[in-house]
Design a protein around this motif. Structure first.
Motif, PDB file in Angstrom:
ATOM      1  N   GLY A 108       0.796  -1.218   0.000  1.00 12.73           N
ATOM      2  CA  GLY A 108       0.000   0.000   0.000  1.00 12.73           C
ATOM      3  C   GLY A 108       0.825   1.261   0.000  1.00 12.73           C
ATOM      4  N   GLN A 109       0.158   2.385   0.225  1.00 14.00           N
ATOM      5  CA  GLN A 109       0.813   3.681   0.307  1.00 14.00           C
ATOM      6  C   GLN A 109       1.136   3.939   1.785  1.00 14.00           C
ATOM      7  OE1 GLN A 109      -2.467   3.689  -1.565  1.00 14.00           O
ATOM      8  NE2 GLN A 109      -1.041   2.777  -3.013  1.00 14.00           N
ATOM      9  N   VAL A 110       2.400   3.797   2.117  1.00 14.19           N
ATOM     10  CA  VAL A 110       2.827   3.845   3.521  1.00 14.19           C
ATOM     11  C   VAL A 110       3.734   5.050   3.734  1.00 14.19           C
ATOM     12  CG1 VAL A 110       3.814   2.532   5.440  1.00 14.19           C
ATOM     13  CG2 VAL A 110       2.753   1.319   3.510  1.00 14.19           C
ATOM     14  N   SER A 111       3.570   5.687   4.871  1.00 11.61           N
ATOM     15  CA  SER A 111       4.305   6.905   5.185  1.00 11.61           C
ATOM     16  C   SER A 111       4.765   6.858   6.626  1.00 11.61           C
ATOM     17  CB  SER A 111       3.383   8.112   4.962  1.00 11.61           C
ATOM     18  OG  SER A 111       3.981   9.314   5.377  1.00 11.61           O
ATOM     19  N   LEU A 112       5.960   7.420   6.873  1.00  3.92           N
ATOM     20  CA  LEU A 112       6.499   7.463   8.244  1.00  3.92           C
ATOM     21  C   LEU A 112       7.177   8.797   8.491  1.00  3.92           C
ATOM     22  CD1 LEU A 112       8.392   4.814  10.277  1.00  3.92           C
ATOM     23  CD2 LEU A 112       9.552   6.989   9.806  1.00  3.92           C
ATOM     24  N   TYR A 113       6.982   9.305   9.701  1.00  2.00           N
ATOM     25  CA  TYR A 113       7.699  10.491  10.179  1.00  2.00           C
ATOM     26  C   TYR A 113       8.172  10.203  11.587  1.00  2.00           C
ATOM     27  CZ  TYR A 113       8.640  15.319  11.607  1.00  2.00           C
ATOM     28  OH  TYR A 113       9.235  16.466  12.059  1.00  2.00           O
ATOM     29  N   TYR A 114       9.473  10.379  11.825  1.00  2.00           N
ATOM     30  CA  TYR A 114      10.062  10.180  13.145  1.00  2.00           C
ATOM     31  C   TYR A 114      10.874  11.412  13.505  1.00  2.00           C
ATOM     32  CZ  TYR A 114      13.828   8.935  16.374  1.00  2.00           C
ATOM     33  OH  TYR A 114      14.744   8.950  17.396  1.00  2.00           O
ATOM     34  N   GLN A 115      10.734  11.873  14.748  1.00  2.00           N
ATOM     35  CA  GLN A 115      11.523  12.993  15.244  1.00  2.00           C
ATOM     36  C   GLN A 115      11.930  12.731  16.682  1.00  2.00           C
ATOM     37  OE1 GLN A 115      12.643  16.145  13.746  1.00  2.00           O
ATOM     38  NE2 GLN A 115      13.892  15.820  15.585  1.00  2.00           N
ATOM     39  N   ASP A 116      13.213  12.680  16.922  1.00  2.00           N
ATOM     40  CA  ASP A 116      13.750  12.625  18.272  1.00  2.00           C
ATOM     41  C   ASP A 116      13.518  13.994  18.916  1.00  2.00           C
ATOM     42  OD1 ASP A 116      15.454  12.796  20.524  1.00  2.00           O
ATOM     43  OD2 ASP A 116      16.869  11.372  19.658  1.00  2.00           O
ATOM     44  N   LEU A 117      12.832  14.029  20.038  1.00  2.00           N
ATOM     45  CA  LEU A 117      12.482  15.303  20.659  1.00  2.00           C
ATOM     46  C   LEU A 117      13.604  15.882  21.510  1.00  2.00           C
ATOM     47  CD1 LEU A 117       8.793  14.442  21.540  1.00  2.00           C
ATOM     48  CD2 LEU A 117       9.576  16.068  19.808  1.00  2.00           C
ATOM     49  N   THR A 118      14.730  15.199  21.572  1.00 10.47           N
ATOM     50  CA  THR A 118      15.871  15.715  22.325  1.00 10.47           C
ATOM     51  C   THR A 118      16.939  16.313  21.421  1.00 10.47           C
ATOM     52  OG1 THR A 118      17.026  13.577  22.332  1.00 10.47           O
ATOM     53  CG2 THR A 118      15.470  14.002  24.127  1.00 10.47           C
ATOM     54  N   ARG A 119      16.830  16.096  20.102  1.00 16.98           N
ATOM     55  CA  ARG A 119      17.802  16.705  19.188  1.00 16.98           C
ATOM     56  C   ARG A 119      17.172  16.925  17.817  1.00 16.98           C
ATOM     57  NH1 ARG A 119      20.829  12.825  16.204  1.00 16.98           N
ATOM     58  NH2 ARG A 119      20.197  10.682  16.655  1.00 16.98           N
ATOM     59  N   ALA A 120      17.402  18.112  17.270  1.00 17.02           N
ATOM     60  CA  ALA A 120      16.731  18.528  16.040  1.00 17.02           C
ATOM     61  C   ALA A 120      17.110  17.671  14.841  1.00 17.02           C
ATOM     62  CB  ALA A 120      17.040  19.995  15.750  1.00 17.02           C
ATOM     63  N   ASP A 121      18.338  17.145  14.822  1.00 18.51           N
ATOM     64  CA  ASP A 121      18.776  16.390  13.651  1.00 18.51           C
ATOM     65  C   ASP A 121      18.403  14.904  13.734  1.00 18.51           C
ATOM     66  OD1 ASP A 121      20.502  15.748  15.699  1.00 18.51           O
ATOM     67  OD2 ASP A 121      22.308  15.795  14.464  1.00 18.51           O
ATOM     68  N   GLY A 122      17.713  14.513  14.777  1.00 20.47           N
ATOM     69  CA  GLY A 122      17.295  13.110  14.904  1.00 20.47           C
ATOM     70  C   GLY A 122      15.966  12.872  14.220  1.00 20.47           C
TER      71      GLY A 122
END
Length: 254
Positions: free
Chosen positions: A18-32
């Motif tokens: 299917g059409q799959v999407s992911l977004y991940y963000q480490d909340l302790t560092r902007a570049d994560g």
């Protein structure tokens, strides 16, 4: 994020149907951060309720709504499950706070449509635009078959929902603390929290329909992070298992 973990997540996501999407963000560092088709516009099912909640909180902060105002639930308002309001007696009166809480913690569809009626689609969309949610739009109420027949559907992206959750986490929105408290009371916990929910708190909102599954979450703990995964035209059980696995991998190895 370690390269080995990033490669493992990418392989798991790209192996799903299917059409799959992911977004991940480490909340302790902007570049994560990790994004996989994160701006893909998905049919969100009940995840659209998250920006509706944000709009309700904004209107309360502006003094244009009162969380204790009373809203009657008429027979014509009742929508199919999920939820509780459609099963209660004709003419029951609930507060605005009751309505937006039920909309999130048990994904009450009647509650969602009551809020759309109360605040209006254009107002909700204006709030989304003001928050920089570029790929997301409320185009119709839930179970509006006439609008669906005209090809109208709601849309969100995982990047938009991830950024909205980060703003809630960082207390950058009206009512952010109350929104966090509500999201932490989520009762539908078989997706992102599946393998970690007994170890760390997860503040999140799910969405599901035929061939559609999403979960957008703030995973708390020593290194909190945002994880949003959505899929349309999916093999739902396998996709939901992948959500839980990825959250566990990040928690343990991120």
């Amino acid at each position: 994020m370690r390269e080995q973990l990033k490669a493992r997540i990418e392989a798991r996501i790209r192996g799903l149907e299917g059409q799959v999407s992911l977004y991940y963000q480490d909340l302790t560092r902007a570049d994560g951060r990790l994004e996989i088709e994160s701006r893909r516009a998905l049919i969100p099912a009940s995840v659209i309720k998250l920006p509706i909640l944000a709009h309700a909180m904004e209107r309360i902060e502006q003094g244009k709504a009162d969380p204790m105002e009373v809203i009657p639930v008429r027979r014509a308002d009742r929508m199919p499950s999920c939820g509780a309001l459609s099963y209660l007696h004709e003419g029951i009166q609930v507060t605005l706070r009751d309505v937006y809480t039920l909309m999130i913690i048990i994904s009450d569809n009647t509650a969602c449509n009551l809020l759309i009626d109360r605040f209006g689609m254009e107002g909700i969309n204006a709030t989304m635009r003001s928050l920089g949610l570029e790929d997301s739009r409320l185009n119709r109420k839930l179970f509006d078959s006439a609008a669906a027949a005209r090809g109208l559907s709601n849309r969100v992206s995982m990047r938009d929902m991830g950024r909205l959750l980060e703003m809630i986490y960082r207390n950058q929105l009206p009512g952010a603390q109350e929104m966090m408290e509500i999201l932490l009371e989520q009762q539908i916990n078989h997706k992102i929290p599946a393998f970690i929910g007994e170890r760390v708190p997860v503040a999140h909102k799910t969405g599901e329909d035929e061939g559609i599954t999403l979960d957008v979450a703030i995973v708390m703990g020593e290194h909190p992070f945002v994880l949003c995964v959505g899929a349309n035209n999916a093999q739902v059980p396998e996709c939901e298992r992948a959500m839980g696995e990825i959250a566990q991998w990040i928690l343990e190895n991120g």
